[in-house]
Motif scaffolding. Structure first.
Motif, PDB file in Angstrom:
ATOM      1  N   LEU A  13     -32.229 -47.942   4.356  1.00  0.00           N
ATOM      2  CA  LEU A  13     -31.672 -48.097   3.006  1.00  0.00           C
ATOM      3  C   LEU A  13     -31.033 -46.765   2.636  1.00  0.00           C
ATOM      4  N   PRO A  14     -29.766 -46.763   2.219  1.00  0.00           N
ATOM      5  CA  PRO A  14     -29.152 -45.497   1.789  1.00  0.00           C
ATOM      6  C   PRO A  14     -29.952 -44.900   0.643  1.00  0.00           C
ATOM      7  N   LEU A  15     -29.952 -43.561   0.561  1.00  0.00           N
ATOM      8  CA  LEU A  15     -30.733 -42.905  -0.485  1.00  0.00           C
ATOM      9  C   LEU A  15     -30.278 -43.366  -1.862  1.00  0.00           C
ATOM     10  N   PRO A  16     -31.184 -43.878  -2.670  1.00  0.00           N
ATOM     11  CA  PRO A  16     -30.772 -44.263  -4.022  1.00  0.00           C
ATOM     12  C   PRO A  16     -30.594 -43.029  -4.912  1.00  0.00           C
ATOM     13  N   THR A  22     -37.647 -37.432  -0.118  1.00  0.00           N
ATOM     14  CA  THR A  22     -36.382 -36.791   0.269  1.00  0.00           C
ATOM     15  C   THR A  22     -36.332 -35.449  -0.449  1.00  0.00           C
ATOM     16  N   SER A  23     -35.345 -34.644  -0.139  1.00  0.00           N
ATOM     17  CA  SER A  23     -35.234 -33.356  -0.829  1.00  0.00           C
ATOM     18  C   SER A  23     -34.469 -33.552  -2.131  1.00  0.00           C
ATOM     19  N   GLY A  24     -34.781 -32.724  -3.104  1.00  0.00           N
ATOM     20  CA  GLY A  24     -34.115 -32.865  -4.399  1.00  0.00           C
ATOM     21  C   GLY A  24     -34.896 -32.176  -5.485  1.00  0.00           C
ATOM     22  N   PRO A  51     -32.523 -37.087  -5.750  1.00  0.00           N
ATOM     23  CA  PRO A  51     -32.219 -36.585  -4.407  1.00  0.00           C
ATOM     24  C   PRO A  51     -30.992 -35.680  -4.453  1.00  0.00           C
ATOM     25  N   ASP A  52     -31.008 -34.649  -3.571  1.00  0.00           N
ATOM     26  CA  ASP A  52     -29.822 -33.788  -3.509  1.00  0.00           C
ATOM     27  C   ASP A  52     -28.885 -34.245  -2.396  1.00  0.00           C
ATOM     28  N   VAL A 105     -37.248 -48.060   4.055  1.00  0.00           N
ATOM     29  CA  VAL A 105     -37.016 -47.660   2.670  1.00  0.00           C
ATOM     30  C   VAL A 105     -37.747 -46.364   2.369  1.00  0.00           C
ATOM     31  N   PRO A 106     -37.071 -45.367   1.775  1.00  0.00           N
ATOM     32  CA  PRO A 106     -37.809 -44.186   1.328  1.00  0.00           C
ATOM     33  C   PRO A 106     -38.744 -44.614   0.201  1.00  0.00           C
ATOM     34  N   LEU A 107     -39.993 -44.161   0.249  1.00  0.00           N
ATOM     35  CA  LEU A 107     -40.937 -44.541  -0.804  1.00  0.00           C
ATOM     36  C   LEU A 107     -40.379 -44.100  -2.139  1.00  0.00           C
ATOM     37  N   GLY A 108     -40.536 -44.917  -3.123  1.00  0.00           N
ATOM     38  CA  GLY A 108     -40.056 -44.568  -4.457  1.00  0.00           C
ATOM     39  C   GLY A 108     -38.732 -45.218  -4.792  1.00  0.00           C
TER      40      GLY A 108
END
Ligand code: SF4
Ligand code: SF4
Lengths: 366, 497
Positions: free
Chosen positions: B31-34, B80-82, B107-108, B308-311
């Protein structure tokens, strides 16, 4: 109880429902019903229509009195099936009021007095049949010899109306005894079965239904076929018909082997007196039969045993209605004692010992 | 091939329509980063984690943002980073339905990992080291149970575990995330199995797959060596095969006594996705920051299996899958048998979310409940050997104790009974309601007991005070009397004198 949110699972459901099941029961009865109407002509059709319509009407009246919504209950098909089953167990040329009284008794006393669908202790159709048999023994034992539709001698439409609604007498020449009745009369006169049943019991006629009988018990083969459809669709449990028919056949065979002159064989027992109708369509009524497998086996066996006992030693030549009612009364008891073993517990309800293997011996630890 | 002895299976169960065909052959896609990630501090059974960062902090992917708190808890990592935008209550897919404290991360886009130690392929790690790494990675049971995995591993130290079961049965309809995982990453699952086995000291390891997933079985078997003493086992497809008690019964024949756990009969069950997370945690020191989710149901335009990234919020997943093709009759997290209804798509995917299922009305087949016709289908379907119709009728009559006596506590809430009920009775709902009411009553009982004790203590204190006062008064009186006596004695003395 209102449904509290949030809704818990499952969020999907098996196809079908009560109405679907009832529809299948009615459909499975259709061939035997149609054949019964063919055999016994217009009066039979009249009686069927009267009984089913009054069953629906009584259901509606009861619902109205109880201030319950009509639609869901009327459309679930249960009153229809009750009316149909009752009609099928009546002598086909009975007058209209037998059908109306029977339907009224079944729906009001047999069902709604208990609180409606699912609450009744006794099978409504059987309760009504027994009540009618006790109150109107003459009408309830006037069996006609099949007069198939459109054959010479069969009543025409108007004559049919006269028989059902105007109380036109049934000519003696057209009536006959049922096979079981004949057997019992014969025995009471000390005639052996081989003599009393001479010319009355013909296994082929019996299987095809060419016999004096109630509207729906006629063709053993068609009833069997209908029962098989319900079994295949898992609408009725297999345990009850199997145990009922098995027990009856076993007892009949055993007694026949001992004394063939006094005891009819399994063929006659199974194919007569509505046993098949009862085994597949009446004893399997979910409301009045046990809910567990063991309970159903016991229930079916009990019905089979009682039918045999009543037929052999009782006062009524047919025993199925009494047998079912008696076992209906036993159902709460059976359900109380015969229940499945809970996972992780012994039969008595204690937790299993930690290292104990499953009670069926599977999975012994090394 | 390991043949399956029928006698070992469990009673009851149902065959819900599997409806997996729309997703089972779809490869896992990321899933692309939301735009935003919402990380609740409680994605597990146990105590909520304690946030370690503050709003405004920059975080890296895999950085611990909330630490496990207490004996049963699990850490949460940035997926993710951010930048942390806020730490505030947000809707969460939690059984209570209440909002949970949530870290909102912007996210950054760089998706930069924290520095992780070098991968470690050491063959023998100590049990403590394995449990430590699993705990550090925040791994929980990913089949939906969400019990912290490290805590469960430590359970094994108190009991001898001889059999480890990896649960790949995936008996819920629609879901195929475990199926895809087994087909695409069998090696990681098997390595996870080796690590878990080592930590537990289990002699025998079984990866259990329902026989409607032949590709997954084949993929696993291709990677297994005889020397592994790990077997991939096919079991018949029957719901609820995935229930811990029933899968243990089905493959080992052992029956967990009422009120006990798998460990009590020497068996531990982990989900295959958990095994993969353990592999990543132990070998690569990678915390749990993503999971595979099946997005399905008739109301989804393009069903998919997503990593999916959690969150990420449910809405992000649905958008990626072409949106809802129609308004879903029910939006679920998890499968349709035991999943939870989510009120809207703004809740995030958490560690235990294996599916996002949007059902159409035709799929739910919900209907108004009718009267119970005592057909006994619920009894035949119940894998716990209960009589749901009796429990239900007692609950409806308000007889909670009667329902408890009929085995309410042994119900695993699988829903098999309600699935087959021709009267469409919401049986599970009754049972959950009754359980809640019984628990409330127990609590209330305890509360009242506490009040009673307090009241008694107060009464005792008051009595003691009263007694003390009375005693003091008596003493004073006695003293006064004595003084008076002395005085009179003196006067007498004077008169005498
Ligand atoms: S399945 Fe439903 S209708 Fe049938 S006995 Fe159970 S609760 Fe009653
Ligand atoms: S929900 Fe409970 S009562 Fe119903 S089938 Fe499952 S274990 Fe049995």
């Amino acid at each position: 109880m209102t449904t509290p949110t949030p809704v818990s699972g499952p969020h999907t459901h098996a196809p079908g429902g009560i109405a679907t099941d009832m529809t299948w029961v009615a459909l499975a009865l259709l061939p035997a019903t149609a054949f019964g109407i063919y055999l016994f002509g217009w009066p039979a059709l009249n009686l069927l229509l009267v009984t089913v319509t009054s069953a629906l009407a009584f259901e509606a009246v009861c619902l109205k009195l109880a201030r319950r919504p009509l639609r869901p209950a009327l459309s679930d098909g249960s009153a229809l099936v009750t009316g149909l089953l009752l009609a099928l167990t009546l002598p086909p040329w009975s007058p209209w009021w037998i059908g109306v009284l029977g339907a009224g008794f079944a729906l009001v006393v047999g069902k709604h007095v208990f609180g409606g669908l699912g609450q009744n202790l006794f099978n409504p159709a059987m309760l009504a049949r027994v009540a009618l048999l006790i109150s109107f023994p003459l009408e309830m034992t006037t069996w006609v010899i099949p007069q198939p539709l459109f054959t010479p001698g069969a009543p025409g439409f108007l004559e049919g109306v006269a028989i059902t609604f105007a109380g036109a007498p049934v000519p003696d020449a057209l009536t006959g005894a049922t096979v079981l009745g004949q057997a019992q009369t014969g025995l009471s006169q000390d005639l052996g079965l081989s003599r009393s049943l001479e010319g009355v019991y013909d296994p082929l006629h019996q299987a095809l239904g060419w016999i004096p009988a109630s509207l729906g018990e006629g063709s053993a083969l068609l009833l069997l076929a209908g029962g098989m459809v319900l079994l295949a669709r898992r609408i009725i449990p297999w345990e009850i018909p199997l145990a009922l028919l098995g027990t009856l056949a076993l007892l009949a065979t055993a007694f026949m082997l001992v004394d063939p002159e006094c005891h009819a064989g399994p063929g006659l027992h199974l194919s007569s007196g509505g046993v098949l109708l009862a085994a597949f369509f009446i004893a399997t009524d979910p409301v009045t039969s046990p809910a567990t497998r063991a309970g159903r086996l016991l229930f079916g066996a009990g019905c089979g045993l009682l039918v045999f006992v009543i037929r052999t030693w009782g006062g009524y030549p047919e025993g199925i209605a009494f047998a079912i009612l008696l076992m209906n009364a036993m159902t709460p008891l059976i359900d109380h004692y015969l229940r499945p073993r809970t996972f992780g517990r012994t039969r008595r309800g204690r937790p299993l010992e930690p290292t104990q293997t499953a009670p069926d011996g599977a999975g012994r630890r090394p | 091939m390991w043949s399956f002895p029928r006698t070992l299976s469990f009673r009851g169960g149902v065959h819900p329509q599997p409806r997996k065909q729309t997703t089972r052959n779809l490869a896992i896609e990321p899933l692309p980063l939301p735009r935003r990630l919402y990380l609740p501090v409680q994605q597990h059974i146990g105590a909520p984690a304690r946030p370690l960062v503050a709003a405004g902090d920059r975080v890296l992917k895999g950085q611990v943002v909330a630490a496990g708190d207490g004996a049963v808890s699990a850490a949460v990592h940035a997926s993710t980073s951010g930048q942390v935008l806020a730490i505030e209550p947000h809707p969460a897919p939690h059984p209570s339905g209440l909002p949970l404290l949530t870290l909102v991360i912007a996210p950054d886009g760089a998706d930069r990992w924290v520095d992780l130690p070098e991968p470690d392929h050491a063959l023998s790690l100590s049990r403590e080291e394995i449990a430590r790494r699993v705990a550090a990675a925040g791994v929980v049971g990913m089949g939906g149970a969400t019990f912290p995995a490290a805590v469960k591993l430590n359970l094994g130290t108190r009991h001898a575990i001889d059999t480890l079961i990896l649960n790949g049965s995936e008996c819920e309809p629609y879901l195929s995330c475990d199926d895809r995982l087994m087909r695409e990453h069998p090696g990681e699952i098997i390595d996870g199995a080796r690590i878990l086995r080592q930590a537990l000291g289990a002699e025998r390891t079984l990866i259990v797959v329902e026989d409607n997933k032949p590709e997954a079985l084949a993929a696993l078997r291709e990677r297994l060596y005889v020397a592994d003493a790990i077997q991939a086992v096919a079991v018949p497809t029957r719901y609820p095969m995935g229930s811990e008690r029933h899968i243990i019964r089905a493959v080992t024949g052992r029956e967990i006594p009422a009120g006990q756990l798998g460990a009590d009969v020497g068996v531990m069950v982990h989900n295959v996705a958990t095994a993969r997370a353990v592999h990543r945690a132990v070998r690569h020191h990678q915390p749990l920051v993503s999971r595979i989710v099946t997005v399905g149901g008739g109301a989804v335009a393009r069903p998919a299996n997503l990593e999916v990234p959690l969150g990420a919020r449910v809405q992000d997943l649905l958008d990626h899958c072409g949106g809802a093709s129609m308004a879903p009759a029910r939006l679920l997290m998890g499968g349709p048998m035991m999943g939870q209804v989510i009120p809207h798509a703004r809740v995030p995917v958490v560690k235990g979310s294996n599916g996002v299922i949007a059902l159409t009305a035709a799929e739910t087949r919900s209907a108004d409940p009718g009267p119970c016709i005592r057909c006994g289908r619920c009894v035949a379907a119940c894998p716990s050997g209960l009589t749901p119709l009796e429990m239900a009728s007692r609950i409806r009559a308000g007889d909670l104790d009667g329902a408890a006596e009929r085995g309410l506590a042994d119900c695993v809430a699988c829903g098999a009974c309600a699935y087959v009920c021709p009267a469409h009775l919401p049986l599970v709902q009754y049972f959950q309601h009754a359980r809640g009411a019984l628990a409330d009553r127990r609590e209330q009982g305890q509360h009242q007991e506490r009040i009673r004790r307090l009241a008694q203590r107060r009464r005792e204190r008051q009595e003691a005070e009263a007694r003390a006062k009375a005693e003091a008064a008596a003493q004073r009186k006695a003293e006064r009397a004595a003084r008076r006596q002395r005085k009179t004695a003196g006067k007498e003395h004077e008169t005498e004198a």
